[in-house]
Motif scaffolding. Structure first.
Motif, short mmCIF file in Angstrom:
data_model
loop_
_atom_site.label_atom_id
_atom_site.label_comp_id
_atom_site.label_asym_id
_atom_site.label_seq_id
_atom_site.Cartn_x
_atom_site.Cartn_y
_atom_site.Cartn_z
N UNK A 6 0.88 -1.18 0.01
CA UNK A 6 0.12 0.07 -0.13
C UNK A 6 0.82 1.35 -0.02
N UNK A 7 1.98 1.17 0.57
CA UNK A 7 2.79 2.41 0.61
C UNK A 7 3.54 2.71 -0.77
N UNK A 8 3.45 1.82 -1.59
CA UNK A 8 3.91 1.92 -3.21
C UNK A 8 2.66 2.80 -3.84
N UNK A 9 1.61 2.37 -3.43
CA UNK A 9 0.40 2.72 -4.30
C UNK A 9 0.14 4.36 -3.62
N UNK A 10 0.55 4.44 -2.32
CA UNK A 10 0.39 5.77 -1.92
C UNK A 10 1.37 6.75 -2.48
N UNK A 11 2.62 6.36 -2.56
CA UNK A 11 3.75 6.84 -3.25
C UNK A 11 3.35 7.62 -4.72
N UNK A 12 2.51 6.49 -5.48
CA UNK A 12 2.30 6.58 -6.84
C UNK A 12 1.30 7.74 -6.91
N UNK A 13 0.34 7.79 -5.84
CA UNK A 13 -0.59 8.86 -5.88
C UNK A 13 -0.21 10.20 -5.60
N UNK A 14 0.61 10.14 -4.73
CA UNK A 14 1.43 11.39 -4.08
C UNK A 14 2.21 11.72 -5.59
#
Length: 114
Positions: A6-14
């Motif tokens: 999920x951290x990766x997905x969050x980074x992508x959204x950021x």
DNA sequence: GCAGTGACGCCGT
DNA sequence: TACGGCGCCACTG
């Protein structure tokens, strides 16, 4: 690696939120995090920008909620960010963006100061 | 598991 | 506007 974390997905959204900032415009760390669906994770945004390797990333359009450059005055990052902003027509005085207001919420971005 | 650190944010003075 | 203090989150030793 953990491509499904999920951290990766969050980074992508950021990163996507940063890319979404139009030229000549600026946004706050908190605002970017909010857009990415991560309210209160302003520090995470800063950490991402610090470790970003994408030269196309308009990281210089991200400022603190005060409207000031987050880097310490005189530092390499500070000078570089100030230079890039001015290149886009943004007025920067003493490390502070003038003629514009940093939105602290999505409402302000959409509806304006009111 | 704890303490230190940081490209932060909000509040009070 | 400037400063200081506190809270919050994520990473590192």
């Amino acid at each position: 690696m953990t491509p499904g974390s999920p951290a990766d997905a969050s980074a992508e959204r950021i990163l996507a939120a940063v890319h979404a900032i139009p030229i000549g415009q600026v946004a706050g760390y908190g605002e970017v995090a909010r857009r990415a669906g991560l309210p209160g994770r302003a520090r995470l945004v800063a950490r991402l920008l610090a470790g970003n390797e994408d030269p196309r990333l308009p990281w210089h359009r991200v400022l603190r909620s005060d409207g000031r450059i987050a880097f310490p005055a005189g530092s390499t990052g500070f000078i570089e960010q100030e230079r890039r902003l001015r290149a886009e027509g943004v007025r920067v005085v003493a490390g502070r963006v003038k003629g514009q207001r940093i939105a602290t919420s999505v409402d302000e971005q959409v509806w304006g100061p009111g």
